[in-house]
Design a protein around this motif. Structure first.
Motif, PDB file in Angstrom:
ATOM      1  N   ARG A  44      74.955   0.935  37.316  1.00 12.76           N
ATOM      2  CA  ARG A  44      74.515   0.597  38.684  1.00 12.76           C
ATOM      3  C   ARG A  44      75.580  -0.225  39.406  1.00 12.76           C
ATOM      4  O   ARG A  44      75.906   0.029  40.563  1.00 12.76           O
ATOM      5  CB  ARG A  44      73.194  -0.171  38.614  1.00 12.76           C
ATOM      6  CG  ARG A  44      72.614  -0.575  39.967  1.00 12.76           C
ATOM      7  CD  ARG A  44      71.258  -1.222  39.787  1.00 12.76           C
ATOM      8  NE  ARG A  44      70.681  -1.599  41.059  1.00 12.76           N
ATOM      9  CZ  ARG A  44      70.874  -2.776  41.644  1.00 12.76           C
ATOM     10  NH1 ARG A  44      71.628  -3.691  41.051  1.00 12.76           N
ATOM     11  NH2 ARG A  44      70.330  -3.039  42.815  1.00 12.76           N
ATOM     12  N   ALA A  61      66.598   1.345  33.365  1.00 13.96           N
ATOM     13  CA  ALA A  61      67.671   1.173  34.343  1.00 13.96           C
ATOM     14  C   ALA A  61      68.954   0.790  33.617  1.00 13.96           C
ATOM     15  O   ALA A  61      68.930  -0.009  32.682  1.00 13.96           O
ATOM     16  CB  ALA A  61      67.299   0.086  35.352  1.00 13.96           C
ATOM     17  N   ALA A  87      69.285   2.719  42.467  1.00  9.59           N
ATOM     18  CA  ALA A  87      68.633   2.794  41.159  1.00  9.59           C
ATOM     19  C   ALA A  87      69.390   3.804  40.299  1.00  9.59           C
ATOM     20  O   ALA A  87      69.643   4.937  40.731  1.00  9.59           O
ATOM     21  CB  ALA A  87      67.183   3.227  41.308  1.00  9.59           C
ATOM     22  N   ILE A 125      68.863   5.392  36.694  1.00  8.51           N
ATOM     23  CA  ILE A 125      67.929   5.525  35.574  1.00  8.51           C
ATOM     24  C   ILE A 125      68.561   6.376  34.488  1.00  8.51           C
ATOM     25  O   ILE A 125      69.044   7.481  34.749  1.00  8.51           O
ATOM     26  CB  ILE A 125      66.599   6.168  36.033  1.00  8.51           C
ATOM     27  CG1 ILE A 125      66.001   5.386  37.213  1.00  8.51           C
ATOM     28  CG2 ILE A 125      65.608   6.212  34.862  1.00  8.51           C
ATOM     29  CD1 ILE A 125      65.688   3.943  36.913  1.00  8.51           C
TER      30      ILE A 125
END
Length: 331
Positions: A238, A233, A258, A260
Motif C-alpha cells: 500500500r 491488507a 486499499a 488486499i
C-alpha cells in the motif's frame, strides 16, 4: 485435463520440489524406523511424511488459485491457496501430536534401539536433501521480494529479512524445511547421546522437540493464512503504490487506497483527487497511466481507480506521517 495440466505448470515450484524430496526422505526414514525401532527416527518419519503431504497440497492449491474468474466466482480463486494451506496444517498438527506423544512415552519408558549406522546414514542424507530444498526456498524468497543477493551467504541472510513478504506457499516450504533440517540434526545428536552415553531418554526428548517445532509451523501457517483467507491488507505494498501514485504530476492527493492480498495476488482499490479543471478525456488518460504503473508491481492482478475533486486537504501525507510515528514507537 489439458486445462488442469496448464494450471499445474503454474503451481509453486518450491512446494513441488519439496514434496518430492520429502516423500523420498519419508520412505527412507520409515524403512530405517521399522528396521531399528528408533523413536527419534519415528518422529522424523512422521515429520517428513507430514511435510510431503502438506507441500503436495500447497502445490495443487497454488496452481488452482491461478484459475481464471468465472460467473459464479467473479473475484477469481486467489484465496484458494490460503484455504488449502489451512486444511494442510491439520495434517501436520495431527502428526505433531503423535510425535510428541511418542516422545513422552519413550522418556517415561526408554527402550534401547539398534542400527546406529543405518539411522545416522539415513538422517545425514535427509539433512543434506532438506538443506538443498531449504536453500532453493531461500532463493525463491529473494526472487519473489526483489532482493539483490549475490552468493550463497547473501541469499541465506537476506531470505530471512524478506520472508514476511514472500508468497504463502514459498513461506510454508521455507519454514517447514528449516524445522526439518534442524529436526534432523537434533535427531542425530540424540542418537549419538543414546548410544555412547546410555542416556536413552535423549531420543524421546528429541522427538518432543521435533513435534514442538512442527507445532510452531502449524501455528504460524494457520494465523497467516486465516488472515489471507479473510482478505488481509498489505501495508508495505500500500505504501509503495501510494508513493508511486503521488509522484504523478496530475495527482493532488489520495482519498482512499486499499491493497488486499488474495493468496499470492494483490487487489488494488484507489481513489485520487484531481484538479477541478481536468476534462474527462484527460482523466481517462491519467487513469490508464496509473493502472499501467500499478500493474508493474509483482502480483497485482486487479486495479480499480476512482476520481474526486481536490479538496485542498493533504489526506495521504497525514497518513504517511502517522505511519512513520507508529514505526518509531515500535522501535
Amino acid at each position: 485435463m489439458k486445462k488442469l495440466m496448464l494450471l499445474l505448470k503454474q503451481g509453486n515450484k518450491s512446494a513441488f520440489i519439496a514434496a518430492c524430496v520429502n516423500s523420498i526422505i519419508a520412505i527412507l526414514k520409515g524403512i530405517a524406523y521399522f528396521m531399528t525401532g528408533n523413536v527419534a527416527m519415528f518422529a522424523e518419519t512422521l515429520h517428513s511424511l507430514g511435510d510431503a503431504a502438506n507441500q503436495f497440497f500447497v502445490f495443487i492449491g497454488s496452481a488452482l488459485s491461478k484459475k481464471a474468474p468465472t460467473e459464479r466466482f467473479p473475484e477469481g480463486f486467489g484465496r484458494l491457496v490460503n484455504l488449502v494451506l489451512l486444511g494442510a496444517v491439520l495434517i501436520v498438527g495431527i502428526m505433531s501430536y503423535e510425535t510428541i506423544k511418542e516422545g513422552f512415552h519413550h522418556i517415561l519408558h526408554p527402550t534401547e534401539s539398534n542400527g546406529i549406522v543405518i539411522n545416522l546414514t539415513v538422517l545425514f542424507a535427509a539433512v543434506v536433501l532438506e538443506s538443498y530444498v531449504l536453500f532453493k526456498a531461500m532463493k525463491e524468497v529473494v526472487k519473489e521480494v526483489n532482493i539483490e543477493a549475490k552468493g550463497a551467504a547473501a541469499v541465506i541472510v537476506k531470505s530471512f529479512s524478506g520472508l514476511r513478504r514472500a508468497k504463502p506457499a514459498t513461506k510454508l516450504v521455507f519454514m517447514e524445511d528449516m524445522v526439518a533440517t534442524g529436526g534432523g540434526l537434533l535427531a542425530i545428536i540424540a542418537i549419538l547421546l543414546a548410544n555412547f552415553t546410555h542416556f536413552r531418554q535423549a531420543e524421546g526428548i528429541a522427538s518432543v522437540f521435533i513435534g514442538l517445532g512442527m507445532f510452531y509451523v502449524v501455528g504460524r501457517v494457520f494465523l497467516e493464512n486465516a488472515a489471507g483467507a479473510l482478505g488481509e491488507a498489505d501495508v508495505d505494498m500500500r505504501l509503495k503504490i501510494g508513493t508511486m501514485v503521488m509522484k504523478d504530476p496530475e495527482v493532488r492527493d489520495i482519498q482512499k487506497l486499499a491493497v488486499i492480498k488474495e493468496g499470492e495476488n494483490f487487489h488494488v482499490e484507489l481513489e485520487v483527487e484531481l484538479d477541478a479543471h481536468i476534462t474527462i478525456a484527460e482523466a481517462d488518460m491519467i487513469k490508464d497511466r496509473l493502472i499501467a504503473e500499478i500493474f508493474k508491481e509483482r502480483g497485482v492482478t486487479d486495479v480499480i481507480i476512482e476520481f474526486d475533486e481536490n479538496d485542498g486537504v493533504a489526506n495521504w501525507q497525514e497518513k504517511i506521517h502517522s505511519k512513520v510515528k507508529e514505526e518509531k514507537k515500535k522501535r
